[in-house]
Design a protein around this motif. Structure first.
Motif, PDB file in Angstrom:
ATOM      1  N   ALA A  69       0.834  -1.206   0.000  1.00 17.66           N
ATOM      2  CA  ALA A  69       0.000   0.000   0.000  1.00 17.66           C
ATOM      3  C   ALA A  69       0.869   1.256   0.000  1.00 17.66           C
ATOM      4  O   ALA A  69       0.543   2.245  -0.671  1.00 17.66           O
ATOM      5  N   GLU A  70       1.970   1.227   0.724  1.00 18.36           N
ATOM      6  CA  GLU A  70       2.869   2.373   0.752  1.00 18.36           C
ATOM      7  C   GLU A  70       3.490   2.599  -0.626  1.00 18.36           C
ATOM      8  O   GLU A  70       3.591   3.736  -1.098  1.00 18.36           O
ATOM      9  N   GLY A  71       3.866   1.513  -1.293  1.00 17.18           N
ATOM     10  CA  GLY A  71       4.400   1.633  -2.649  1.00 17.18           C
ATOM     11  C   GLY A  71       3.372   2.200  -3.607  1.00 17.18           C
ATOM     12  O   GLY A  71       3.690   3.063  -4.437  1.00 17.18           O
ATOM     13  N   GLU A  72       2.136   1.710  -3.501  1.00 17.42           N
ATOM     14  CA  GLU A  72       1.068   2.227  -4.358  1.00 17.42           C
ATOM     15  C   GLU A  72       0.810   3.703  -4.081  1.00 17.42           C
ATOM     16  O   GLU A  72       0.573   4.483  -5.004  1.00 17.42           O
ATOM     17  N   LEU A  73       0.859   4.071  -2.790  1.00 18.77           N
ATOM     18  CA  LEU A  73       0.642   5.471  -2.424  1.00 18.77           C
ATOM     19  C   LEU A  73       1.728   6.363  -3.018  1.00 18.77           C
ATOM     20  O   LEU A  73       1.431   7.444  -3.547  1.00 18.77           O
ATOM     21  N   LYS A  74       2.982   5.906  -2.968  1.00 22.10           N
ATOM     22  CA  LYS A  74       4.069   6.690  -3.561  1.00 22.10           C
ATOM     23  C   LYS A  74       3.846   6.850  -5.061  1.00 22.10           C
ATOM     24  O   LYS A  74       4.031   7.926  -5.615  1.00 22.10           O
ATOM     25  N   ALA A  75       3.450   5.751  -5.712  1.00 20.93           N
ATOM     26  CA  ALA A  75       3.202   5.813  -7.158  1.00 20.93           C
ATOM     27  C   ALA A  75       2.047   6.763  -7.460  1.00 20.93           C
ATOM     28  O   ALA A  75       2.108   7.556  -8.416  1.00 20.93           O
ATOM     29  N   LEU A  76       0.982   6.697  -6.663  1.00 21.93           N
ATOM     30  CA  LEU A  76      -0.171   7.577  -6.888  1.00 21.93           C
ATOM     31  C   LEU A  76       0.193   9.040  -6.642  1.00 21.93           C
ATOM     32  O   LEU A  76      -0.282   9.929  -7.361  1.00 21.93           O
ATOM     33  N   ARG A  77       1.017   9.284  -5.627  1.00 16.39           N
ATOM     34  CA  ARG A  77       1.442  10.666  -5.375  1.00 16.39           C
ATOM     35  C   ARG A  77       2.253  11.191  -6.552  1.00 16.39           C
ATOM     36  O   ARG A  77       2.080  12.332  -6.982  1.00 16.39           O
ATOM     37  N   ALA A  78       3.156  10.356  -7.053  1.00 14.92           N
ATOM     38  CA  ALA A  78       3.955  10.769  -8.206  1.00 14.92           C
ATOM     39  C   ALA A  78       3.059  11.026  -9.411  1.00 14.92           C
ATOM     40  O   ALA A  78       3.238  12.014 -10.131  1.00 14.92           O
ATOM     41  N   GLN A  79       2.084  10.146  -9.636  1.00 14.21           N
ATOM     42  CA  GLN A  79       1.154  10.320 -10.751  1.00 14.21           C
ATOM     43  C   GLN A  79       0.326  11.585 -10.568  1.00 14.21           C
ATOM     44  O   GLN A  79       0.076  12.316 -11.521  1.00 14.21           O
ATOM     45  N   ASP A  80      -0.089  11.860  -9.324  1.00 11.52           N
ATOM     46  CA  ASP A  80      -0.871  13.057  -9.045  1.00 11.52           C
ATOM     47  C   ASP A  80      -0.051  14.306  -9.344  1.00 11.52           C
ATOM     48  O   ASP A  80      -0.561  15.274  -9.912  1.00 11.52           O
ATOM     49  N   LEU A  81       1.238  14.281  -8.973  1.00  9.18           N
ATOM     50  CA  LEU A  81       2.093  15.422  -9.279  1.00  9.18           C
ATOM     51  C   LEU A  81       2.225  15.602 -10.791  1.00  9.18           C
ATOM     52  O   LEU A  81       2.162  16.727 -11.301  1.00  9.18           O
ATOM     53  N   LEU A  82       2.391  14.494 -11.504  1.00  8.42           N
ATOM     54  CA  LEU A  82       2.474  14.590 -12.962  1.00  8.42           C
ATOM     55  C   LEU A  82       1.172  15.122 -13.546  1.00  8.42           C
ATOM     56  O   LEU A  82       1.189  15.961 -14.456  1.00  8.42           O
ATOM     57  N   ASP A  83       0.052  14.623 -13.030  1.00  8.70           N
ATOM     58  CA  ASP A  83      -1.247  15.095 -13.522  1.00  8.70           C
ATOM     59  C   ASP A  83      -1.415  16.587 -13.252  1.00  8.70           C
ATOM     60  O   ASP A  83      -1.929  17.321 -14.101  1.00  8.70           O
ATOM     61  N   THR A  84      -0.988  17.039 -12.078  1.00 11.14           N
ATOM     62  CA  THR A  84      -1.088  18.455 -11.740  1.00 11.14           C
ATOM     63  C   THR A  84      -0.223  19.284 -12.684  1.00 11.14           C
ATOM     64  O   THR A  84      -0.655  20.324 -13.189  1.00 11.14           O
ATOM     65  N   GLU A  85       0.994  18.797 -12.925  1.00 14.87           N
ATOM     66  CA  GLU A  85       1.869  19.505 -13.861  1.00 14.87           C
ATOM     67  C   GLU A  85       1.267  19.511 -15.265  1.00 14.87           C
ATOM     68  O   GLU A  85       1.301  20.533 -15.963  1.00 14.87           O
ATOM     69  N   ASP A  86       0.711  18.381 -15.685  1.00 10.51           N
ATOM     70  CA  ASP A  86       0.082  18.301 -17.009  1.00 10.51           C
ATOM     71  C   ASP A  86      -1.071  19.292 -17.123  1.00 10.51           C
ATOM     72  O   ASP A  86      -1.225  19.963 -18.147  1.00 10.51           O
ATOM     73  N   ARG A  87      -1.896  19.370 -16.078  1.00 12.57           N
ATOM     74  CA  ARG A  87      -3.019  20.304 -16.113  1.00 12.57           C
ATOM     75  C   ARG A  87      -2.520  21.747 -16.204  1.00 12.57           C
ATOM     76  O   ARG A  87      -3.090  22.567 -16.936  1.00 12.57           O
ATOM     77  N   ALA A  88      -1.449  22.053 -15.467  1.00 13.43           N
ATOM     78  CA  ALA A  88      -0.909  23.414 -15.518  1.00 13.43           C
ATOM     79  C   ALA A  88      -0.394  23.732 -16.922  1.00 13.43           C
ATOM     80  O   ALA A  88      -0.638  24.826 -17.454  1.00 13.43           O
ATOM     81  N   VAL A  89       0.312  22.780 -17.524  1.00 16.45           N
ATOM     82  CA  VAL A  89       0.823  22.989 -18.882  1.00 16.45           C
ATOM     83  C   VAL A  89      -0.337  23.127 -19.866  1.00 16.45           C
ATOM     84  O   VAL A  89      -0.323  23.992 -20.751  1.00 16.45           O
ATOM     85  N   LEU A  90      -1.364  22.288 -19.718  1.00 12.67           N
ATOM     86  CA  LEU A  90      -2.522  22.381 -20.613  1.00 12.67           C
ATOM     87  C   LEU A  90      -3.228  23.723 -20.472  1.00 12.67           C
ATOM     88  O   LEU A  90      -3.659  24.315 -21.469  1.00 12.67           O
ATOM     89  N   ARG A  91      -3.364  24.203 -19.234  1.00 10.43           N
ATOM     90  CA  ARG A  91      -3.987  25.512 -19.029  1.00 10.43           C
ATOM     91  C   ARG A  91      -3.177  26.607 -19.732  1.00 10.43           C
ATOM     92  O   ARG A  91      -3.732  27.498 -20.375  1.00 10.43           O
ATOM     93  N   MET A  92      -1.843  26.522 -19.580  1.00 10.25           N
ATOM     94  CA  MET A  92      -0.989  27.519 -20.210  1.00 10.25           C
ATOM     95  C   MET A  92      -1.126  27.455 -21.738  1.00 10.25           C
ATOM     96  O   MET A  92      -1.265  28.484 -22.401  1.00 10.25           O
ATOM     97  N   LEU A  93      -1.131  26.239 -22.293  1.00  5.43           N
ATOM     98  CA  LEU A  93      -1.289  26.091 -23.739  1.00  5.43           C
ATOM     99  C   LEU A  93      -2.650  26.601 -24.202  1.00  5.43           C
ATOM    100  O   LEU A  93      -2.767  27.232 -25.264  1.00  5.43           O
TER     101      LEU A  93
END
Length: 167
Positions: A69-93
């Motif tokens: 579960a801790e490994g999955e949580l780390k992966a989900l946090r990393a994915q969430d950060l990527l998703d947040t960055e992607d959304r920011a880039v998409l908003r800028m575009l």
């Protein structure tokens, strides 16, 4: 050889024998009782040992589940950060695309059917006509809901024209 024993000694020996036999019976009963207690305690120890093994196995599974579960949580946090960055880039575009896209249609201002000026909004076309002496209450839009006049008969006419690639 013949032994002679006195009656008093014989009675004392028989009394001692009876006491010894009673003690033997008491000891046997006590030994049986202790044997039963040993079996009960042994069974309890076996059950406790089995329960302890089950608890150790459950504990090991819990540790493994927690690590997974801790490994999955780390992966989900990393994915969430990527998703947040992607959304920011998409908003800028999207903002950049909106800035560079320009208007979807333009408004042509005609005076008696002749081209007068070109504007991005209807309001800008109306203001330009009013600056040049148009009556602000007498507007006609070609294809609009008001009275329809041929373009060359209306003093001022605003005609919306869609730009290429827009509907």
């Amino acid at each position: 050889m013949i032994a002679i024993v006195r009656t008093r000694t014989l009675r004392a020996l028989r009394t001692d024998l009876a006491v010894a036999e009673t003690e033997v019976e008491t000891a046997r009963a006590r030994a049986e009782k202790l044997q039963q207690e040993v079996e009960i305690v042994s069974d309890s120890a076996i059950r406790a040992e089995t329960a302890l093994e089950d608890l150790r196995a459950a504990h090991a599974r819990s540790i493994a589940d927690g690590a997974r579960a801790e490994g999955e949580l780390k992966a989900l946090r990393a994915q969430d950060l990527l998703d947040t960055e992607d959304r920011a880039v998409l908003r800028m575009l999207l903002r950049q695309a909106r800035k560079t896209a320009g208007p979807q249609k333009v408004y042509v201002l005609l005076r008696y059917g002749a081209f007068h000026s070109l504007h991005e909004t209807r309001e800008a076309a109306e203001e330009a006509a009013e600056r040049d002496g148009a009556d602000p209450t007498a507007w006609y839009t070609q294809g609009g809901t008001g009275p329809q006049y041929p373009a060359d008969e209306a003093a001022w006419l605003i005609q919306p024209v869609p730009l290429k690639g827009s509907s």
